[in-house]
Design a protein around this motif. Structure first.
Motif, short mmCIF file in Angstrom:
data_model
loop_
_atom_site.label_atom_id
_atom_site.label_comp_id
_atom_site.label_asym_id
_atom_site.label_seq_id
_atom_site.Cartn_x
_atom_site.Cartn_y
_atom_site.Cartn_z
N ASP A 28 40.88 42.65 32.50
CA ASP A 28 39.47 42.34 32.27
C ASP A 28 38.82 42.02 33.62
N ARG A 37 28.61 40.26 41.77
CA ARG A 37 28.51 39.91 40.36
C ARG A 37 28.06 41.13 39.59
N TYR A 41 28.05 35.50 34.33
CA TYR A 41 27.99 34.79 33.05
C TYR A 41 26.60 34.19 32.80
N ASP A 61 45.09 39.37 22.93
CA ASP A 61 43.75 39.15 23.45
C ASP A 61 42.80 40.23 22.98
N TYR A 88 23.63 37.70 32.36
CA TYR A 88 24.42 38.88 32.02
C TYR A 88 23.56 40.13 31.90
N ARG A 128 41.86 39.40 34.93
CA ARG A 128 42.88 38.78 34.08
C ARG A 128 43.61 39.85 33.28
N PHE A 138 35.77 41.51 34.26
CA PHE A 138 34.71 40.52 34.15
C PHE A 138 35.25 39.11 34.40
N SER A 139 36.51 38.89 34.08
CA SER A 139 37.12 37.57 34.29
C SER A 139 38.07 37.60 35.48
N GLY A 140 37.74 38.40 36.49
CA GLY A 140 38.49 38.40 37.73
C GLY A 140 39.77 39.19 37.70
N SER A 143 33.16 38.86 40.43
CA SER A 143 33.33 38.21 39.13
C SER A 143 32.20 38.63 38.20
N GLY A 144 32.37 38.34 36.92
CA GLY A 144 31.31 38.63 35.96
C GLY A 144 30.13 37.68 36.12
N HIS A 183 32.84 46.02 25.40
CA HIS A 183 33.38 45.37 26.60
C HIS A 183 34.21 46.39 27.36
#
Length: 265
Positions: free
Chosen positions: A137, A93, A74, A149, A77, A143, A139-141, A71-72, A122
């Motif tokens: 994405d 991470r 957060y 978006d 960062y 998505r 960074f968000s698993g 995962s990202g 990004h």
């Protein structure tokens, strides 16, 4: 590696070598072993996932985000561990580009057409199946992102000069581009922290990867100047002049090189 065709570059292996240069004390063998485990699991995905891009994206997300908890980061960062592949695999991470290399590694083993997309500020991935494309994405698993978006992200950056749908389709990155973007993240943060020698060392690594990149030679010249290394700055500008196409930019590069040479005397 700087002379290899893009499709012959071993992306994860090269990123691991860069990570070892950056953190020679870190346990790179453990990272290498983990990447091998991921490769075996990714190879198994080929047996039951079809040719639909969304199915492939969901399979990667299930494997990496759910099973292995990638995962990202957060909370911290800008921690440089987030762009070092050894630390990314240890912590599960990372920044988008650090995570993206893990995803690209697995997708390549699975035999899927997965690639980085040169999105502003990004790093995201695209997957092209037989009749479809998915943008995800990491960074968000993993998505899956819709055009709305991407447009919203561009609006936040005030860079909505071309539609996100066209950007996702057109701005496909090669492996060399991905590795250079990885190192840019490190160089940018080192320079911002005042570590000019560290930023220059990172740029020199980038030039080993992409020796024909004019922008990198220009940036190297600037850093050499800031460090008072004028002879090295001249050599960097000589490479710019040798590589840049004829025109106004070439004339400006020659003028900059002459100004630097005058400082040697």
């Amino acid at each position: 590696m700087g002379t290899l065709p893009d499709d012959e570059i071993a992306l994860a292996e090269t990123a691991l070598l860069l990570a070892r240069l950056d953190a020679p004390w870190a346990d790179w063998r453990r990272a290498q072993s983990h990447l091998s485990v991921l490769a075996r699991e990714a190879a198994e995905l080929r047996d039951w996932v079809g040719s639909d891009a969304q199915e492939q994206a969901e399979a990667l997300a299930g494997m990496l985000a759910c099973r292995h908890d990638y995962s990202g980061d957060y909370e911290t960062y800008d921690d440089l561990r987030n762009v070092n592949l050894i630390h990314v695999t240890e912590r599960r991470r990372g920044m988008p580009i650090g995570l993206g290399i893990v995803w690209l590694h697995c997708a390549e083993v699975a035999g899927w057409d997965c690639y980085g997309i040169n999105f502003p500020s990004h790093f995201i991935l695209g997957i092209t199946g037989e009749d479809s494309q998915a943008v995800l994405d990491v960074f968000s698993g993993g998505r899956i992102m819709e055009a709305e978006d991407l447009d919203a992200m561009l609006e936040r950056l005030d860079q909505a000069r071309k539609p996100a749908r066209g950007l996702a389709l057109a701005d496909r990155m090669g492996k060399r581009d991905v590795l250079v973007r990885l190192q840019r993240n490190i160089a940018y943060r080192r320079e911002g922290a005042g570590d000019l020698p560290g930023a220059l060392a990172c740029l020199e690594d980038m030039l080993r990867i992409a020796p024909a990149d004019i922008t990198l030679w220009q940036q190297a010249a600037v850093l050499h100047q800031k460090l008072g290394q004028i002879a090295s700055a001249v050599r960097s500008m000589e490479r710019v002049v040798a590589l840049i196409p004829p025109g106004e930019d070439a004339e400006r590069a020659r003028a900059a090189m002459r100004r630097l040479r005058s400082r040697l005397h």
